[in-house]
Design a protein around this motif. Structure first.
Motif, PDB file in Angstrom:
ATOM      1  N   PRO A  44      -0.198  19.097   5.892  1.00 17.04           N
ATOM      2  CA  PRO A  44       0.432  17.886   5.340  1.00 17.04           C
ATOM      3  C   PRO A  44      -0.003  17.576   3.914  1.00 17.04           C
ATOM      4  N   PHE A  45      -1.063  18.237   3.427  1.00 20.16           N
ATOM      5  CA  PHE A  45      -1.561  17.982   2.073  1.00 20.16           C
ATOM      6  C   PHE A  45      -1.211  19.116   1.105  1.00 20.16           C
ATOM      7  N   ASP A  46      -0.354  20.030   1.529  1.00 25.40           N
ATOM      8  CA  ASP A  46       0.072  21.115   0.650  1.00 25.40           C
ATOM      9  C   ASP A  46       0.759  20.527  -0.589  1.00 25.40           C
ATOM     10  N   PRO A  47       0.433  21.001  -1.790  1.00 25.00           N
ATOM     11  CA  PRO A  47       1.072  20.484  -3.015  1.00 25.00           C
ATOM     12  C   PRO A  47       2.589  20.615  -3.018  1.00 25.00           C
ATOM     13  N   ALA A  48       3.129  21.505  -2.201  1.00 28.68           N
ATOM     14  CA  ALA A  48       4.588  21.666  -2.149  1.00 28.68           C
ATOM     15  C   ALA A  48       5.292  20.381  -1.743  1.00 28.68           C
ATOM     16  N   ILE A  88      13.990  22.859   8.622  1.00 27.93           N
ATOM     17  CA  ILE A  88      13.741  21.593   7.943  1.00 27.93           C
ATOM     18  C   ILE A  88      12.379  21.061   8.359  1.00 27.93           C
ATOM     19  N   ALA A  89      11.738  20.343   7.460  1.00 24.99           N
ATOM     20  CA  ALA A  89      10.453  19.714   7.748  1.00 24.99           C
ATOM     21  C   ALA A  89      10.462  18.316   7.152  1.00 24.99           C
ATOM     22  N   LEU A  90       9.930  17.359   7.905  1.00 25.42           N
ATOM     23  CA  LEU A  90       9.776  15.998   7.422  1.00 25.42           C
ATOM     24  C   LEU A  90       8.303  15.626   7.477  1.00 25.42           C
ATOM     25  N   LEU A  91       7.837  14.931   6.476  1.00 22.34           N
ATOM     26  CA  LEU A  91       6.456  14.466   6.403  1.00 22.34           C
ATOM     27  C   LEU A  91       6.447  12.950   6.442  1.00 22.34           C
ATOM     28  N   LEU A  92       5.787  12.386   7.446  1.00 20.73           N
ATOM     29  CA  LEU A  92       5.612  10.947   7.568  1.00 20.73           C
ATOM     30  C   LEU A  92       4.171  10.590   7.236  1.00 20.73           C
ATOM     31  N   GLU A  93       3.995   9.507   6.489  1.00 21.19           N
ATOM     32  CA  GLU A  93       2.653   9.089   6.069  1.00 21.19           C
ATOM     33  C   GLU A  93       2.559   7.568   6.179  1.00 21.19           C
ATOM     34  N   TRP A  94       1.466   7.089   6.782  1.00 15.37           N
ATOM     35  CA  TRP A  94       1.278   5.641   6.899  1.00 15.37           C
ATOM     36  C   TRP A  94      -0.217   5.312   6.971  1.00 15.37           C
ATOM     37  N   ALA A  95      -0.540   4.068   6.628  1.00 18.78           N
ATOM     38  CA  ALA A  95      -1.923   3.599   6.626  1.00 18.78           C
ATOM     39  C   ALA A  95      -2.354   3.230   8.038  1.00 18.78           C
ATOM     40  N   ASP A  96      -3.558   3.665   8.408  1.00 18.43           N
ATOM     41  CA  ASP A  96      -4.135   3.347   9.718  1.00 18.43           C
ATOM     42  C   ASP A  96      -5.646   3.443   9.582  1.00 18.43           C
ATOM     43  N   ASP A  97      -6.328   2.318   9.741  1.00 14.39           N
ATOM     44  CA  ASP A  97      -7.773   2.286   9.525  1.00 14.39           C
ATOM     45  C   ASP A  97      -8.547   3.066  10.577  1.00 14.39           C
ATOM     46  N   THR A  98      -7.971   3.237  11.759  1.00 14.94           N
ATOM     47  CA  THR A  98      -8.680   3.912  12.846  1.00 14.94           C
ATOM     48  C   THR A  98      -7.884   5.114  13.332  1.00 14.94           C
ATOM     49  N   ARG A  99      -8.618   6.128  13.744  1.00 14.81           N
ATOM     50  CA  ARG A  99      -7.997   7.338  14.299  1.00 14.81           C
ATOM     51  C   ARG A  99      -8.063   7.236  15.815  1.00 14.81           C
ATOM     52  N   ASP A 100      -6.944   6.980  16.447  1.00 14.72           N
ATOM     53  CA  ASP A 100      -6.882   6.800  17.898  1.00 14.72           C
ATOM     54  C   ASP A 100      -6.187   8.011  18.505  1.00 14.72           C
ATOM     55  N   TRP A 240      -2.597   8.522   8.101  1.00 16.50           N
ATOM     56  CA  TRP A 240      -2.046   9.653   8.836  1.00 16.50           C
ATOM     57  C   TRP A 240      -0.988  10.351   7.981  1.00 16.50           C
ATOM     58  N   ARG A 241      -1.002  11.671   8.011  1.00 18.19           N
ATOM     59  CA  ARG A 241       0.085  12.483   7.470  1.00 18.19           C
ATOM     60  C   ARG A 241       0.536  13.409   8.592  1.00 18.19           C
ATOM     61  N   VAL A 242       1.812  13.316   8.949  1.00 17.83           N
ATOM     62  CA  VAL A 242       2.318  14.049  10.110  1.00 17.83           C
ATOM     63  C   VAL A 242       3.585  14.820   9.730  1.00 17.83           C
ATOM     64  N   ILE A 243       3.597  16.104  10.053  1.00 20.17           N
ATOM     65  CA  ILE A 243       4.745  16.973   9.801  1.00 20.17           C
ATOM     66  C   ILE A 243       5.547  17.144  11.089  1.00 20.17           C
TER      67      ILE A 243
END
Length: 334
Positions: A44-48, A88-100, A240-243
């Motif tokens: 999810p952090f690939d520069p592409a 096709i690929a979609l990347l979703l990213e959102w703020a979340d203070d805790t990893r559940d 979170w960054r999710v592909i």
């Protein structure tokens, strides 16, 4: 069911207005950038991913059915998309203070995200479709991601002093036993009923952290027989960054065919720390996913039209050259 869609949109608009979010100022189109070659579907952090324009999609609490979400915990989700003409690929990213990402105990709730597509041509009810309005939902689960990254999470991961001292037969190894390796024999599966019957929540070997689902309204969400959606999620620095990724072509009649230049798409996010599960979530309205490379001319895919045009020009050139040759022969009296 159209009134449910209108009511959901109205409720979302009222909520966003209260949050001082102006809908008219929000982009309504997400562009899936055409990028030849392999897509960055594992990182999810690939520069592409920077090649794809990011769209911040506002979310609102689900309040149409129970259990409803009373307090918004994730106000926006950032969306990007890439495709290579086949995948096709979609990347979703959102703020979340805790990893559940552990759901062994009954008081634990997972972080999650989902993407919803209509299967037919009609724009469905935003709330998971309706009768005659089948939708295809891709649901990423943080606990499934942990199962893949760290091995299947069971009771000993939450309760390290838990001890299994005896099973009557078929189980290999020695106490306290290791799941699932010590339960791999068929006779041992009788003690793992969910796994034995193929319950997707009980199967310890997960090929993907994304569950491919179908629905026709509230309470109808169903695990599809064919699971074709891949993905990967990473939590880092409070985000979170999710592909999500799949072939553009639909693998079956219950999946969205994405070989179109414009496809309606909606999003949902669950915050485990806020005890969000099931209908207790935040969701968006429908956006337009514009898929570069899938544009159509006269109802035909653009690339097919290009090949047909090139073929026509080639045939025309051969005809012209042949006619000139025949005319020269005729003029020369040959």
């Amino acid at each position: 069911m159209r009134w449910l869609t209108l009511a959901a949109i109205a409720a979302l608009a009222v909520f966003l207005a209260g949050q001082r979010v102006v809908l008219a100022q929000q982009p309504t189109e997400i562009v899936s950038v055409l990028r030849p070659g392999p897509l960055p579907v594992t990182d999810p952090f690939d520069p592409a991913w920077d090649e794809a324009p990011a769209v911040d999609v506002p979310l609102g609490p689900q309040a149409m059915t129970i259990p409803s979400l009373l307090k918004l915990s994730v106000p926006t989700v950032r969306v990007r998309s890439l495709n290579n003409g086949d995948q096709i690929a979609l990347l979703l990213e959102w703020a979340d203070d805790t990893r559940d990402d552990l759901t062994v105990a009954d008081q634990q709730f997972r972080d999650a995200a989902a993407i919803q597509f209509p299967v037919g041509q009609e724009l469905p009810n935003i709330c998971m479709g309706a009768a005659g309005q089948l939708v295809n939902i891709w649901h990423w689960k943080a606990d499934w991601q942990r199962d893949i990254d760290q091995g299947f999470q069971e009771l000993v991961n939450q309760y390290p002093n838990f001890f299994k001292d005896f099973y009557p037969g078929g189980v290999t190894g020695t106490p306290p036993f290791t799941y699932p390796t010590d339960f791999d024999r068929p006779e041992a599966r009788q003690f793992q009923v969910g796994w034995a019957v193929g319950n997707p929540f009980s199967v310890p070997q997960r090929p993907s952290p994304v569950e491919d689902l179908k629905a026709i309204g509230f309470g109808s969400l169903t695990h599809k027989d064919r699971q074709e959606v891949g993905g990967r999620g990473v939590w880092r620095d409070g985000r979170w960054r999710v592909i999500f990724t799949r072939k553009l072509a639909a693998p079956d009649s219950e999946s969205a065919d994405l070989r179109r230049d414009q496809v309606p798409v909606a999003f949902a996010v669950w915050n485990g720390a806020n005890q969000e599960v099931g209908a207790r979530k935040q969701l968006s309205g429908f956006y337009t996913l514009r898929i570069q490379g899938q544009e159509r001319i006269l109802g035909l895919p653009r690339n097919l039209v290009g090949w047909l045009a090139a073929g026509f020009i080639g045939v025309l050139a051969v005809v012209v050259v042949t006619l000139r040759f025949l005319r020269r022969r005729a003029a020369a009296g040959i």
